[in-house]
Each structure stands twice: as C-alpha cells, then as structure tokens.
Write an enzyme that holds these catalytic residues in place. Structure first.
Site, short mmCIF file in Angstrom:
data_model
loop_
_atom_site.label_atom_id
_atom_site.label_comp_id
_atom_site.label_asym_id
_atom_site.label_seq_id
_atom_site.Cartn_x
_atom_site.Cartn_y
_atom_site.Cartn_z
N CYS A 1 9.09 2.39 12.12
CA CYS A 1 9.62 2.77 10.81
C CYS A 1 11.11 3.06 10.92
CB CYS A 1 8.87 3.99 10.30
SG CYS A 1 8.91 5.35 11.45
N LYS B 1 -7.98 9.32 10.97
CA LYS B 1 -8.32 7.90 10.80
C LYS B 1 -7.20 7.02 11.34
CE LYS B 1 -7.90 4.35 7.94
NZ LYS B 1 -8.00 3.27 8.93
N GLU C 1 11.38 -3.95 3.59
CA GLU C 1 11.04 -3.68 4.98
C GLU C 1 10.32 -4.89 5.58
OE1 GLU C 1 7.88 -0.85 5.92
OE2 GLU C 1 9.23 0.07 7.37
N GLU D 1 4.97 9.95 5.70
CA GLU D 1 6.01 9.29 6.51
C GLU D 1 5.91 7.81 6.20
OE1 GLU D 1 7.93 11.09 8.40
OE2 GLU D 1 6.80 12.80 9.17
P1 NAP Z 1 -0.42 0.67 5.98
O1 NAP Z 1 -0.92 -0.67 5.63
O2 NAP Z 1 0.22 1.50 4.94
O3 NAP Z 1 -1.66 1.46 6.62
C1 NAP Z 1 -1.54 2.76 7.12
C2 NAP Z 1 -2.90 3.41 7.21
O4 NAP Z 1 -3.44 3.58 5.92
C3 NAP Z 1 -3.93 2.58 7.99
O5 NAP Z 1 -4.73 3.44 8.74
C4 NAP Z 1 -4.72 1.95 6.88
O6 NAP Z 1 -6.01 1.55 7.26
C5 NAP Z 1 -4.76 3.08 5.89
N1 NAP Z 1 -5.17 2.71 4.54
C6 NAP Z 1 -5.31 1.46 3.99
N2 NAP Z 1 -5.74 1.57 2.71
C7 NAP Z 1 -5.88 2.88 2.44
C8 NAP Z 1 -6.29 3.62 1.29
N3 NAP Z 1 -6.62 3.03 0.14
N4 NAP Z 1 -6.32 4.98 1.38
C9 NAP Z 1 -5.97 5.61 2.52
N5 NAP Z 1 -5.58 4.95 3.63
C10 NAP Z 1 -5.53 3.62 3.59
O7 NAP Z 1 0.63 0.60 7.16
P2 NAP Z 1 0.58 -0.33 8.43
O8 NAP Z 1 0.63 -1.76 7.97
O9 NAP Z 1 -0.53 0.08 9.31
O10 NAP Z 1 1.96 0.11 9.16
C11 NAP Z 1 3.22 -0.32 8.72
C12 NAP Z 1 3.87 0.63 7.76
O11 NAP Z 1 3.88 1.97 8.26
C13 NAP Z 1 5.33 0.32 7.54
O12 NAP Z 1 5.66 0.43 6.18
C14 NAP Z 1 6.06 1.39 8.32
O13 NAP Z 1 7.36 1.65 7.92
C15 NAP Z 1 5.18 2.55 8.13
N6 NAP Z 1 5.44 3.56 9.18
C16 NAP Z 1 6.15 4.69 8.86
C17 NAP Z 1 6.43 5.64 9.83
C18 NAP Z 1 7.20 6.89 9.51
O14 NAP Z 1 7.11 7.85 10.29
N7 NAP Z 1 7.96 6.95 8.45
C19 NAP Z 1 5.97 5.44 11.13
C20 NAP Z 1 5.27 4.28 11.42
C21 NAP Z 1 5.00 3.34 10.43
P3 NAP Z 1 -6.29 0.07 7.81
O15 NAP Z 1 -5.64 -0.03 9.13
O16 NAP Z 1 -7.77 0.03 7.88
O17 NAP Z 1 -5.71 -0.87 6.80
#
Ligand code: NAP
Ligand code: MG
Length: 496
Positions: free
Chosen positions: A298, A189, A399, A264
C-alpha cells in the site's frame, strides 16, 4: 546449505495439510464441508495447504467464542497480557526460518523480504506488549471537595480483523498484537489467497499461552463471510486493510451499529524529487520502495514527480537501478524481486501498462511478462518505468499495486506539490531535497498520512501508520495511536 537451498528442501519435504477454522482453541471444519487449496506462488503446481470455505454460520461460532473469552481476557491485568505477547515475539524469532518459508511460499516474495517481515512482526509485537503496561488514563481536578475524578481506558470488545494478501505475517500480527495488549478478543479473516501464515500464527499464539477463544481464525471468501462478520452485533470494532472501495462499504455497515473502524486502504504514493547531492541515492530509495514485494505494498512509491532540469539524470539513474533487479523465485538467493501474487493480479497490472501507453505515456523500461522455463510456474514480470505521464492519466491516478513507476515532469515546487496532491489517495509520500526550508514546506503541504524526507516510503515498528483522504479512516495502526481504536474512554467520579 544456504537459505534458498533450505527453503527448497522444506518445500520438497512438505505435505499439504488440511486446516479448519480455529475457533475457541479447536481446529474445526466449516459447516459448509467445502475446502479449497492454495498453491506455491512460484510453483503453481505445488499444493501448500487446504482451507475451509467458511459460511456466516462459522462466523457466528467464532464471534460467540471471542465474546465469551472477552469476559476473562479483558480483566486479566495488562502486564500479564503483555507477558504473553513478549513470548509471542520470542517465538516469532525462534521460528524465523520456517515462518519466512511459509510467507514466501504462499505470497511469492523473496526470502530476504519474508525474513525481514517476520523480524518486523516480532518488533511490533514487543512494542504492543509494552503498551499493555501503559493503558493510561488521566486524573483531573474535581469541581467539589472530597471528589476524585479520573478517566480510564476500557477494551472495546470483540474486534473483527480483515486483511489483504500482501503481508501474510505482518498484517495479522499488526492487528492481533494490539488487540490482545489492550484486552480485546479477535476474529481474524486473512485474504483467501494467503491464509497459511495466519494458521501457523494461531498455533504459535496458543503455544505462547493465549487462552482459547481469545483469537479465532475464519478462512473463506470475503464476499461470503465479510458482511456477517462486519454486521454481527457482538463485533464492536472492525480493523480492515484492503481496497478503498471495500473500506467504504465496511464503514457504512459498521456505522449502522456504531461499531468503530480502523481502515488502512489504498495508496498512490509520490516521490517528489526537487534536488539532491547524489542521484543514485535517490534512485536507489525510489526503486526499492517501488519494487519491494513486487510493488504490491500500500505504501509503494508509484509516481515520480521531478523538476524538469533534473529529469534526464534521474531517469537514467532509475533505469540503472532497475537493471540491477534480479527476478526469480523466493529460494533463488540472487533474486531480489519475486513473482506477483497470482496470474489474475498480474493481468490487472499488465492491463494498466497497456492503458498508460494508450493514454500517451512512453514505456521506457521493462513491463514485459517473463514466461520462459524458470518463470513458467509463477506470475512474473519485469518492473516497468513509464515516462511522459500527465497527472490526469489513469496510470497517474489509480492504484496499480504492482512494480510500475510513472514519471511526471514539473516546473516548480508549487506545481510538484499540486501534482502530488492531485489524487484521491493520501497514504505515504517521499520528498527529496537538500533545502531544509523546502523540506518542511513539503512535509506540511503534502496530503498524506506519512511523509518521508530524503528516503523511500519505509515505516518503523513503533510509529503511527495510516493515511488521509481515501487512504485511511480511524486511528492509525502501529504505535501508540492504536489505543484510540482498541479502547474506549470511561469517566469515573468518586466521592469520599
Ligand atoms: P481487498 O480486495 O480489498 O480485500 C481485502 C480483504 O477484504 C480480503 O480479506 C478480502 O477477502 C476481504 N473482503 C472481500 N469482500 C469483502 C466484504 N464484502 N466484506 C468484508 N471483507 C471483504 O484487497 P486485496 O486485493 O486483498 O489487497 C489489495 C488492496 O489492499 C490494495 O488496495 C492495497 O492498497 C490495500 N492495502 C492497504 C494497506 C494499508 O495499510 N493501507 C496495506 C496493504 C494493502 P478475499 O481475500 O476473500 O477476497
Ligand atoms: Mg482484491
């Protein structure tokens, strides 16, 4: 034509296509019948593609396809699975140009970064292809004569993979390639904001010979499909990249059915600057790690922790580097920083700058919105440098996920380490020093999954990648550590 002109040409001739979900080798519309449209991040009037708004029922179909496919894929000899992955890697390189246009169009990053991302994806795929040949177990001595004991590694089953929007190419590959190498099947997804690259990846996987049902794509809002995917009884592992808050929620749900998780999560990554031979080298490394992908990584460096006597010199060098950043759309060959992913996210980053100033930080460079003519169709801002930041401020703790860098002065190595560790996160850290002993001390004491001495927070395609504290949980991704997540042990006793 240079690359930028080629991208513009590609976009001018592009017709937005409607994709379905990819289930069992077929593109299928969602049972909801509803769709949404994604737009060019640097030209928000241009539709790029249409995608389904999926439902839990679509998820069930995808998991069922992956579960059926597991039966044959999991017993295909590793070298045969690896051979398919080598082909995938070649195809990523062969399609470099088109794929990088797609990544840049949906995410906004400049073309050089997208091309780097595609090439990196090919490298990681090749590493995983090799891993399919190396699913090693052990043989151990037996307690009795005529008994042979061994451990073997078995693929765990269907893996749900959920991704954010910042690396539309590398994240799917980083999750799908090891799953395939170790014999698992996948329901993937992507983030709602960036599903296009993932859809292209499905086409390439199929062309490379990945059988139907082995990798399935579900597009739709995480709040609608997330729970059904995570809690499905046939999903045995969840590889999630995203925010810490969602990671915790997913881990709780997974633990109820003893599903494995690989999480992650977020970061608040420091650059600890102690001493150096050349401040410009340090500044270059820091600014590159802070502004690549417009700070939406990240592993972005977001905090500079510097010894007081080096501060003025370093701040000057950092400002000089920031001056060199040219902001523009991906197809501008001179630009080295693109827009943020969308307006909503830009607002959130801007809000943090305002909070920082309210808390008493000095905004000494940039931070402003860019809205005139060439910038009016994307979410652009100048990268921001904030001085006089105390470790207790929100901008030093939370963050921000944008091009915002804070400066905190300290008086000793001990204080530097204590400030570096005074956050919930622990993903990546950089340390700059010429003192070998201090370098080792810092590598030892910094609370982060990855430490970089004398360079920015950039990772390699074969080294374990992950975080500690609130930045990660479960086996590190990339490299050989993935075997811990995608396989489970079985111990075999044979009497002969
Ligand atoms: P996010 O809001 O946590 O969303 C990540 C994914 O989870 C998206 O596909 C999102 O779908 C989905 N999601 C939303 N609600 C969910 C639920 N209830 N159950 C399961 N999945 C669900 O993150 P983001 O805003 O896309 O990205 C930013 C964050 O990612 C930052 O905190 C960043 O640090 C982190 N990140 C970490 C790494 C690492 O390797 N450590 C790498 C990249 C990013 P939708 O798009 O439909 O909301
Ligand atoms: Mg989000």
């Amino acid at each position: 034509m240079n690359n930028g002109e080629k991208m513009l040409h590609f976009l001018e001739n592009h017709q937005a296509k409607a994709y379905g979900n990819y289930i069992n080798g077929n593109w299928i519309n969602s049972v909801s019948g509803e769709t949404y449209t994604i737009y060019n991040a640097a030209n928000n009037k241009q539709p790029l593609a249409h995608f389904p708004k999926s439902t839990p029922e679509d998820v069930n179909q995808a998991v069922s396809a992956a579960n059926d496919a597991f039966e044959t894929w999991s017993v295909l000899p590793g070298p045969e699975r690896g051979a398919i992955l080598y082909k995938v890697a070649d195809m990523l390189e062969e399609n470099l140009q088109e794929l990088s246009f797609i990544v840049s169009a949906e995410q906004g990053k400049v073309l050089n970064e997208s091309m780097g991302e595609v090439l990196r994806a090919a490298k990681e795929t090749r590493f995983c292809a090799g891993e399919a040949f190396r699913m090693e177990g052990k043989t151990l001595p037996a307690e009795r004569q005529n008994v042979w004991n061994s451990t073997v590694r078995k693929p765990v089953g269907v893996i749900a993979e959920i991704a954010p929007w910042n690396f539309p190419m590398i994240t799917p590959i980083r999750k799908i390639a090891p799953a395939l190498a170790y014999g698992c099947t996948v329901v993937y997804k992507p983030a709602t904001a960036t599903p296009w690259t993932s859809a292209r990846i499905m086409e390439l996987l199929t062309e490379a010979g990945v059988p139907d049902g082995v990798v399935n794509l579900i597009v739709g809002s995480g709040s609608t499909v997330g729970d059904s995917l995570v809690t499905h009884p046939d999903v045995k592992g969840i590889s999630f990249t995203g925010s810490t808050e969602l990671g915790q929620q997913i881990n709780q749900l997974a633990s109820k059915k003893f599903a494995k998780t690989q999480l992650e999560l977020g970061g608040k990554n420091p650059a600890v600057v102690l001493d150096y031979s050349n401040e410009n080298h340090v500044a270059k490394q820091i600014i590159s790690a802070a502004c690549t992908c417009s700070g939406q990584r990240c592993t972005s460096i977001s905090r500079v922790i510097v010894l007081r006597d080096k501060k003025d010199e370093l701040v000057k060098a950092l400002s000089n580097q920031l001056e060199k950043i040219k902001i523009g759309p991906a197809w501008d060959d001179n630009a080295n920083m693109g827009p943020l992913v969308n307006k909503g996210h830009l607002d959130s980053v801007q809000n943090y700058i305002a909070i920082g100033v309210q808390e008493g930080a000095n905004l000494i460079y940039g931070g402003e919105l860019l809205e005139d003519e060439q910038y009016s169709k994307g979410a652009y801002m100048k990268p921001a440098l904030l001085d006089n930041v105390k470790a207790s401020m929100r901008i030093a703790k939370e963050e921000i996920f944008g091009p915002v860098l804070t400066i905190t002065e300290v008086d000793s190595v001990e204080e530097a380490l204590s400030v570096a560790n005074d956050v919930d996160y622990g993903l990546a850290a950089s340390v700059f020093t010429n003192d070998l002993s201090v370098a080792h001390q810092c590598a030892e004491k910094i609370e982060s999954g990855m430490v970089h001495i004398n360079h920015g927070t950039a990772s390699a395609a074969h080294l374990p990648f992950g975080g500690t504290k609130s930045s990660g949980f479960g086996a590190f991704s990339i490299g050989s550590s993935n075997i811990e997540f995608f396989t489970e042990l079985k111990t075999v006793y044979v009497e002969y």
